[in-house]
Design an enzyme around this catalytic site. Structure first.
Site, PDB file in Angstrom:
ATOM      1  N   LYS A  27       0.584  -1.217   0.043  1.00 16.62           N
ATOM      2  CA  LYS A  27       0.050  -0.035  -0.009  1.00 16.62           C
ATOM      3  C   LYS A  27       0.834   1.359  -0.009  1.00 16.62           C
ATOM      4  CE  LYS A  27      -2.953   0.956   3.500  1.00 16.62           C
ATOM      5  NZ  LYS A  27      -4.223   0.942   4.297  1.00 16.62           N
ATOM      6  N   SER A  28       2.111   1.379   0.683  1.00 13.25           N
ATOM      7  CA  SER A  28       2.837   2.361   1.038  1.00 13.25           C
ATOM      8  C   SER A  28       3.217   2.829  -0.453  1.00 13.25           C
ATOM      9  CB  SER A  28       3.789   2.215   1.876  1.00 13.25           C
ATOM     10  OG  SER A  28       3.440   2.012   3.173  1.00 13.25           O
ATOM     11  N   ARG A  32       2.476   5.977  -3.163  1.00 12.68           N
ATOM     12  CA  ARG A  32       3.746   6.889  -3.597  1.00 12.68           C
ATOM     13  C   ARG A  32       3.881   6.738  -5.053  1.00 12.68           C
ATOM     14  NH1 ARG A  32       4.021   5.626   1.482  1.00 12.68           N
ATOM     15  NH2 ARG A  32       5.145   6.996   2.985  1.00 12.68           N
ATOM     16  N   GLN A 176       4.771   9.558   7.355  1.00 14.25           N
ATOM     17  CA  GLN A 176       3.780  10.456   6.613  1.00 14.25           C
ATOM     18  C   GLN A 176       4.082  11.873   6.714  1.00 14.25           C
ATOM     19  OE1 GLN A 176      -0.045   9.566   8.231  1.00 14.25           O
ATOM     20  NE2 GLN A 176      -0.176   7.570   7.396  1.00 14.25           N
ATOM     21  N   ASP A 327       1.843  -0.950  12.277  1.00 18.59           N
ATOM     22  CA  ASP A 327       0.677  -1.408  11.752  1.00 18.59           C
ATOM     23  C   ASP A 327       0.560  -2.956  12.163  1.00 18.59           C
ATOM     24  OD1 ASP A 327      -0.293   0.896  10.369  1.00 18.59           O
ATOM     25  OD2 ASP A 327       0.875   0.583   8.565  1.00 18.59           O
ATOM     26  N   LYS A 354      -4.501   6.008  14.965  1.00 17.48           N
ATOM     27  CA  LYS A 354      -4.718   5.468  13.703  1.00 17.48           C
ATOM     28  C   LYS A 354      -6.134   5.354  13.432  1.00 17.48           C
ATOM     29  CE  LYS A 354      -0.357   4.144  12.701  1.00 17.48           C
ATOM     30  NZ  LYS A 354       0.215   4.352  11.416  1.00 17.48           N
ATOM     31  N   ARG A 403      -7.396  -3.557   9.981  1.00 16.03           N
ATOM     32  CA  ARG A 403      -6.491  -4.328  10.507  1.00 16.03           C
ATOM     33  C   ARG A 403      -7.175  -5.011  11.869  1.00 16.03           C
ATOM     34  NH1 ARG A 403      -2.330  -3.721   7.745  1.00 16.03           N
ATOM     35  NH2 ARG A 403      -1.887  -1.559   6.740  1.00 16.03           N
TER      36      ARG A 403
END
Length: 446
Positions: A27-28, A32, A176, A327, A354, A403
């Site tokens: 996902k990160s 990006r 972030q 996470d 979160k 999660r």
């Protein structure tokens, strides 16, 4: 959300988990790749993009800001960028749904452009703090024109007409915050410098380099980094192959560790050292996790992971490890519940801001299923019950948090009684196809 619109789901123990799978793209990296692809001049192709709701909302934001974004099918996307500082004012609010990463990174990208944009999200994202992102962006010339109480969404941000380079020390270890400053710094002349006392994940730095930016990262102090970005580059289009997400891999991985006689292979998992705190911790607990077919993919370390059922033992997890596994504490807590002895996870303050207060939510998830836990300041202490020792039988409130949902389901696969979650809908924000994939390994989900 009304009771009628919830999508409950239960997990129960059955046979072992077996098979080979590839979890969705990281996902990160996906966020990006879309943002930096939109800030180049020319065409970028992304393969293996995570097509979860969070990333799709970032793709929509790039489209609304003037980039041409095309879904070619099969996880392959094409972006025609508008260049650094080239975003256009969006005609409607940018809706990021549940994604704090997408929202905060795009705030940074927009802060370096002379446009005004409204940032918004779902009920969960509207509760999350944005001031820590805005403080450095305002120093660079951006302005908040309107915001909800407490510096929260919805928020109207006007980017800088003439962005200023700054030197900024992040108040907490946060990729972030760092990324927002660096993305805004692309449009500023001279050097933008970010100093971290604790190094956070470095995907932005690696991808900026991949797209042709001049950026140098050096050690700072005992555990930190000093990152220097040369502003106003012309970013070059560069194709991106997105590796499998280690945060998503964590769920079937822990499932295989705690369900007796299991063995699975997870293909192409990214092993960036700043993302593998969970794997380090699990190995300290006695987990059998073998790396096979190691390789480099787009500047990131990648390998296939062979994971086998393991007798785990409790450990003390140092606070310094938190940035590399922030996470993953929820699913680590599940593994700790099936370990022998006590596991103490230190320094979990960031979990309180979160998608939900994940520290309290993790404690509630374990308590309702018969596991003894304690919270001391920002430490979570789990009293392990050993293999097949967790009673289960509880219903877990997910608080719109993907999660929590997945962690609770993994617990149900190995507990004595089934574990039920009140809502499974939000799993799709990060892990589309999760239920079918787990069923393919033999998981009893219904």
């Amino acid at each position: 959300m009304s009771e009628a619109s919830l999508t409950p789901l239960s997990a129960r123990s059955g046979g072992p988990l077996t098979g080979r799978l590839r979890v969705p793209g990281d996902k990160s990296i996906s966020h990006r790749a879309l943002i930096l692809g939109a800030m180049t001049v020319g065409e970028t192709t992304i393969s293996g993009l995570l097509e979860g709701e969070d990333v799709l909302n970032t793709a929509g934001a790039m489209r609304a800001l003037g980039a041409k974004v095309e879904n070619l099918g099969g996880g392959t996307w094409r972006i025609h960028g508008v260049g650094v500082g080239g975003f256009a004012a969006p005609a409607a609010p940018l809706d990021f749904g549940n994604s704090g990463t997408g929202c905060r990174l795009v705030m940074g990208a927009v802060a370096g452009c002379p446009v005004t944009a409204i940032f918004d999200g779902d009920a969960s994202l509207r509760k999350r703090p944005m001031r820590r992102i805005l403080d450095p962006l305002e120093k660079m010339g951006a302005r908040v024109l309107d915001q909800a109480e407490g510096g929260r969404l919805p928020m109207t941000l006007r980017g800088a007409t003439d962005p200023l380079p700054i030197e900024y020390e992040t108040p907490v270890a946060s990729a972030q915050i760092k990324s927002a400053v660096l993305l805004a710094g692309l449009a500023a002349p001279g050097e933008t410098i970010v100093i971290e006392q604790e190094a956070s994940r470095d995907h932005t730095e690696k991808m900026l380099k991949h797209f042709g930016a001049k950026i140098v990262s050096k050690p700072h102090g005992d555990h930190g980094r000093r990152i220097v970005l040369q502003g106003q580059p012309e970013l070059e289009p560069a194709n991106v192959a997105v590796p499998a997400d280690p945060s998503s891999a964590a769920f079937p991985l822990v499932g295989a560790l705690i369900v007796p006689d299991s063995e699975i292979i997870l293909d192409g998992v990214m092993l960036n050292p700043l993302r593998t705190g969970l794997f380090t911790t699990l190995r300290e607990m006695g987990a059998k996790i073998a790396e096979e077919n190691k390789r480099d993919d787009g500047g990131e370390d990648v390998a296939d992971l062979r994971v086998s059922f393991s007798a785990l033992k409790g450990v003390d997890v140092p606070a310094a490890r938190a940035p590399s596994m922030i996470d993953e504490y929820l699913i680590l807590a599940v593994a700790a519940a099936f370990a022998e002895g006590v596991t103490r996870m230190r320094g979990l303050k960031e979990l309180r801001v979160k998608e939900s207060d994940r520290l309290e939510a993790t404690a509630d998830m374990l308590r309702v299923n018969g596991v003894k836990i304690e919270i001391e300041d920002d430490d979570l202490i789990v009293h392990g019950m050993g293999t097949n020792g967790v009673p289960g039988g509880g219903e877990v409130k997910t608080h719109m948090d993907h999660r929590i949902a997945m962690s609770a389901l993994m617990m149900g696969l190995a507990s004595k009684e089934p574990v039920r979650i009140d809502d499974s809908a939000f799993i799709a924000t990060s892990f589309p196809g999760f239920v079918d994939l787990m069923k393919g390994l033999g998981a009893e989900l219904s």
